[in-house]
Scaffold this active site. Structure first.
Site, PDB file in Angstrom:
ATOM      1  N   GLU A 220       0.831  -1.200   0.000  1.00  0.00           N
ATOM      2  CA  GLU A 220       0.000   0.000   0.000  1.00  0.00           C
ATOM      3  C   GLU A 220       0.870   1.256   0.000  1.00  0.00           C
ATOM      4  O   GLU A 220       0.356   2.365   0.063  1.00  0.00           O
ATOM      5  CB  GLU A 220      -0.936   0.007   1.206  1.00  0.00           C
ATOM      6  CG  GLU A 220      -1.953  -1.117   1.194  1.00  0.00           C
ATOM      7  CD  GLU A 220      -2.943  -1.004   2.337  1.00  0.00           C
ATOM      8  OE1 GLU A 220      -3.945  -0.289   2.187  1.00  0.00           O
ATOM      9  OE2 GLU A 220      -2.692  -1.630   3.379  1.00  0.00           O
ATOM     10  N   GLY A 286      21.622   8.076   8.488  1.00  0.00           N
ATOM     11  CA  GLY A 286      22.303   8.879   9.489  1.00  0.00           C
ATOM     12  C   GLY A 286      21.513   9.144  10.745  1.00  0.00           C
ATOM     13  O   GLY A 286      22.014   9.797  11.676  1.00  0.00           O
ATOM     14  N   LYS A 303      24.142   5.065  14.760  1.00  0.00           N
ATOM     15  CA  LYS A 303      23.498   5.496  13.519  1.00  0.00           C
ATOM     16  C   LYS A 303      22.699   4.325  12.962  1.00  0.00           C
ATOM     17  O   LYS A 303      23.117   3.163  13.072  1.00  0.00           O
ATOM     18  CB  LYS A 303      24.537   5.958  12.503  1.00  0.00           C
ATOM     19  CG  LYS A 303      25.179   7.292  12.836  1.00  0.00           C
ATOM     20  CD  LYS A 303      26.094   7.736  11.701  1.00  0.00           C
ATOM     21  CE  LYS A 303      26.687   9.110  12.005  1.00  0.00           C
ATOM     22  NZ  LYS A 303      27.581   9.573  10.906  1.00  0.00           N
ATOM     23  N   ARG A 317       9.281   5.524  17.676  1.00  0.00           N
ATOM     24  CA  ARG A 317       9.633   6.839  18.195  1.00  0.00           C
ATOM     25  C   ARG A 317       9.030   7.004  19.590  1.00  0.00           C
ATOM     26  O   ARG A 317       7.843   6.769  19.783  1.00  0.00           O
ATOM     27  CB  ARG A 317       9.149   7.962  17.271  1.00  0.00           C
ATOM     28  CG  ARG A 317       9.657   9.350  17.723  1.00  0.00           C
ATOM     29  CD  ARG A 317       9.222  10.429  16.766  1.00  0.00           C
ATOM     30  NE  ARG A 317       9.827  10.305  15.464  1.00  0.00           N
ATOM     31  CZ  ARG A 317      11.088  10.675  15.173  1.00  0.00           C
ATOM     32  NH1 ARG A 317      11.878  11.157  16.130  1.00  0.00           N
ATOM     33  NH2 ARG A 317      11.540  10.551  13.944  1.00  0.00           N
TER      34      ARG A 317
END
Length: 343
Positions: A220, A286, A303, A317
């Site tokens: 999707e 990064g 990283k 998050r």
């Protein structure tokens, strides 16, 4: 010994005599030399990589050549094309080197979409310079500089030519519909896409050339040029993968098996097996990522590029401090099994 690829094609030329596109109904990968040698005698093929335009008389002689080589499927193509006024071409690639003509590029794109070769399995160097920009219309491929006159002529006859796109690539389904797929909006799948058996591409899903899925997937989101998605992985609504044409540079972005990109997520590193990126989170090479242990305690910050290709990771998050975190992904297998139950 075999030749790398073979195709009997029928296509479209501009008024200037330049190829706009070529359709190969049944391209062959690693074509047997018996077939190639039988055809060579009829069309003057001298070896190497070549796209040889043939006449109606030469086409008729190919049926016997194909039958002598036991290639009944190719003989059927000849019978279907007999009497056609469209330009015909036989393209033979002895080796996989950079293409030298439009017909060669189209044969390689056909190999990808017919699932005869996987993405990154072909030399496509310099292909953009060999693909003309074409108006893809309800009356087929039209050279862009000839479009206005063709539209006027059609109007004079009470017809309207609908222009679907102006692009170097046509939609894949005008050339091949691979077995075992569902596609919501065919205009969003370019020729040269590799759509694995069992894949469903929803209306907002997009697959570019030299990219695609290797097995069962629900798409999707966007699979950019060069991106490969492993079996059992899914791309949620509006998610994005960074391809070689959209900022990924020479890094080959890929998604392993059994992984999930959430809605509006983004991927800029190769992702391993059984990984999840939560909705709305874009991971670039990064980006600083905080690694958590199984007690959700911080271990280190790295990283994202250092996590490339590693399996069983959940990227998220932190809603309180905004940092990107990663921890072991325990739910990917169960989640994907549910998603694919009715795929």
């Amino acid at each position: 010994m075999a030749n790398f690829a073979f195709g009997l094609g029928v296509g479209t030329k501009s008024a200037k005599g330049e190829w706009l596109e070529v359709y190969y109904n049944q391209p062959l990968h690693n074509a047997d030399n018996t077939l190639v040698n039988a055809v060579a005698a009829k069309i003057g093929y001298q070896g190497g990589n070549a796209a040889i335009e043939i006449s109606a008389a030469q086409l008729s002689s190919l049926e016997t050549a194909f039958l002598s080589a036991g290639a009944e499927d190719q003989a059927e193509i000849v019978r279907a094309l007999e009497g056609s006024s469209q330009p015909l071409v036989v393209t033979i690639l002895d080796t996989d080197t950079a293409p030298a003509s439009t017909a060669e590029v189209y044969l390689k794109l056909a190999l990808l979409s017919h699932r005869l070769v996987k993405p990154h399995g072909l030399d496509l160097s310099g292909m953009f310079g060999l693909l003309p920009n074409v108006a893809w219309t309800s009356e087929g491929a039209i050279a862009v500089d000839e479009l206005a006159k063709r539209q006027l002529a059609a109007r004079a006859q009470g017809r309207t030519i609908s222009v679907n796109s102006v692009d170097k690539f046509p939609k894949m389904t005008d050339y091949v519909v691979p077995a075992g797929v569902r596609i919501g909006d065919a205009s969003r799948i370019r020729l040269g896409a590799h759509v694995g058996e069992g894949t469903t591409v929803m209306h907002e899903g997009f697959i570019n050339f030299n990219a695609g899925t290797l097995g069962v997937s629900m798409v999707e989101g966007r699979i950019s040029a060069g991106v490969v998605v492993g079996n059992g992985s899914d791309l949620g609504g509006g998610c994005s993968t960074m391809g070689t044409l959209s900022g990924g540079g020479n890094i080959v972005i890929s998604v392993g098996e059994g992984s999930l990109l959430g809605a509006n997520a983004g991927l800029g590193i190769p992702l391993g097996d059984r990984c999840t990126i939560e909705s709305g989170l874009y991971i670039t090479a990064g980006a600083k990522v905080t690694v958590l242990d199984d007690q959700n305690q911080e271990v280190q910050t790295v990283k994202a590029a250092e996590l490339a290709g590693k399996a069983d990771l959940l990227f998220r998050r932190n809603s309180q401090n905004g940092r990107i975190e990663v921890k072991t992904n325990k739910s990917a297998i169960e989640l994907n099994a549910e998603l694919h139950k009715h795929n």
